[in-house]
Design an enzyme around this catalytic site. Structure first.
Site, PDB file in Angstrom:
ATOM      1  N   HIS A 187       0.835  -1.192   0.000  1.00  0.00           N
ATOM      2  CA  HIS A 187       0.000   0.000   0.000  1.00  0.00           C
ATOM      3  C   HIS A 187       0.883   1.260   0.000  1.00  0.00           C
ATOM      4  CE1 HIS A 187      -2.359   3.141   2.191  1.00  0.00           C
ATOM      5  NE2 HIS A 187      -3.332   2.682   1.432  1.00  0.00           N
ATOM      6  N   ARG A 189       1.310   3.686   1.922  1.00  0.00           N
ATOM      7  CA  ARG A 189       1.956   4.118   3.156  1.00  0.00           C
ATOM      8  C   ARG A 189       3.097   3.195   3.573  1.00  0.00           C
ATOM      9  NH1 ARG A 189      -0.431   6.104   7.646  1.00  0.00           N
ATOM     10  NH2 ARG A 189       1.644   5.827   8.522  1.00  0.00           N
ATOM     11  N   LYS A 190       3.322   2.123   2.848  1.00  0.00           N
ATOM     12  CA  LYS A 190       4.342   1.164   3.245  1.00  0.00           C
ATOM     13  C   LYS A 190       5.724   1.585   2.743  1.00  0.00           C
ATOM     14  CE  LYS A 190       1.225  -1.359   5.255  1.00  0.00           C
ATOM     15  NZ  LYS A 190       0.051  -0.497   5.168  1.00  0.00           N
ATOM     16  N   GLY A 191       6.759   0.908   3.258  1.00  0.00           N
ATOM     17  CA  GLY A 191       8.127   1.282   2.921  1.00  0.00           C
ATOM     18  C   GLY A 191       8.464   1.098   1.459  1.00  0.00           C
TER      19      GLY A 191
END
Length: 382
Positions: A187, A189-191
């Site tokens: 997603h 917002r992930k790294g």
């Protein structure tokens, strides 16, 4: 990914690190003529991601929830079963259990790491328990040595919800190899990200084969059939799902995976900057990494003291165009699950944690600005 439209000079809660290399990878897929799911870019990404996780197999899918659902289906979970789930997590973890007709049973978490407490899990194992889903909270791995011994002793499965944890480690092993099956999210917002996406990772070939089949309607993928000279007519022998990841997204993920070390290094620098600048703030406890593990720093959530008004802190930050949000959910409090036993530590974190900006695009000036604004907001919110 910010909370809303990003104002000039704002410091968003999160922001993806995407650029020309990712665009070039997408253009290459355009030219290939295969943009659908489970094609050559997906296959290449799966091999690379499995290797990065120290696992034998990866199945690229539409999101982490799909990966969790497929894992549970591969284990044969169904109505009448109970799966113990870490309580402090986005409710998609519990939803995946509901999708199978089974019942999620929520286990409380450790106050210092916000990861599931093995003692709480042990107390919940009963005759209907078939498995446990641990969560790498905000990218910090759970206590897998204790959880692995517990689940093995009781003869139940263990799944690692590594949604936030790409690049994290536990006792020197990478996230994705800490349980027999792991599920990741890509997603925004992930790294590492392709906007949406996920992967199931495992050493078990039978689980990987089952997940891959169920992710493509219950059929062998169209790409693997495309090169044959005969005319295969697939047969549906069980219901499956359309959980495939597109090759466009997989191409982005191949670039993102190659960039993971640099992106993770910058997040760690941001976390270290916060730790130095906020160490003496009275009323805000900072996240910590136990000595035996490293987190991916997907989020940076401070735990405010009971006397600090979290809503006011958030308002003061947002008035300065600094993104923030609550940490995550105490799942047992969500109405979708009906009445559940209390998880007091998780509930306390749900009401007191505040996530502040954390992403690889932050400058040192951004870190200093956020830290100073948070310091003043906490002081003015007692």
């Amino acid at each position: 990914m910010a909370d809303g439209p990003e104002a000039p000079g704002a410091v968003p809660l999160g922001r993806p690190s995407l650029g020309d290399a990712e665009l070039a990878a997408v253009a290459e897929v355009f030219r290939s003529g295969w943009v659908a799911g489970a094609g050559p870019a997906c296959r290449a990404f799966e091999e690379e991601f499995a290797a990065a996780c120290g696992a034998g197999h990866a199945v690229a899918v539409a999101n982490c929830t799909a990966a969790l659902h497929l894992a549970l289906l591969a284990y044969g979970v169904g109505p009448g079963d109970e799966v113990i789930v870490a309580d402090y997590t986005f409710p998609a973890t519990g939803h995946a259990v509901l999708f199978t007709g089974a019942t999620p049973v929520f286990a409380d978490v450790r106050a210092d790491t916000a990861t599931v407490d093995p003692a709480a899990v042990a107390a919940l194992v009963g005759p209907r328990t078939v498995g446990v889903i641990a969560v790498d909270t905000a990218g910090l791995p759970a206590d897998y040595a204790e959880l692995g011994e517990l689940t093995e002793r009781h003869g139940v499965f263990l799944v690692e919800d590594a949604a936030c944890a790409a690049g994290a480690t536990y006792q020197g092993r990478p996230a994705g190899s800490l349980a027999p099956v792991a599920a990741f999210s890509f997603h925004g917002r992930k790294g590492i990200t392709c906007g949406e996406g996920g992967a199931l990772v495992t050493d078990d070939a039978a689980i990987a084969d089952k997940a891959r089949k169920l992710a493509a309607f219950g059929l062998e993928s169209a790409w693997t059939r495309a090169g044959r000279t005969e005319l295969p007519v697939p047969v549906f022998d069980e219901p499956g799902y359309n959980y495939k990841l597109s090759d466009l997204a997989a191409a982005i993920m191949r670039v993102q995976l190659a960039r993971l070390p640099e992106l993770l290094a910058r997040r760690r620098e941001v976390a270290a900057g916060y730790a130095a600048l906020l160490a003496d703030v009275d009323g805000a406890a900072l996240p910590r990494e136990p000595a035996d593990r490293t987190g991916s720093w997907q989020s940076y959530a401070v735990t405010l003291a009971p006397g600090v008004d979290r809503a006011r802190v958030a308002t003061l930050l947002r008035e300065q165009d600094i993104g923030c949000n609550f940490g995550t959910y105490a799942s047992h409090l969500q109405p979708v699950y009906g009445p559940r036993e209390a998880c007091p530590v998780s509930a306390g974190l749900f009401h007191r944690q505040l996530a502040v900006p954390m992403h690889a695009e932050m400058s040192d000036t951004d870190v200093e600005r956020v830290a100073e604004a948070l310091r003043k907001a906490v002081e003015n919110s007692r």
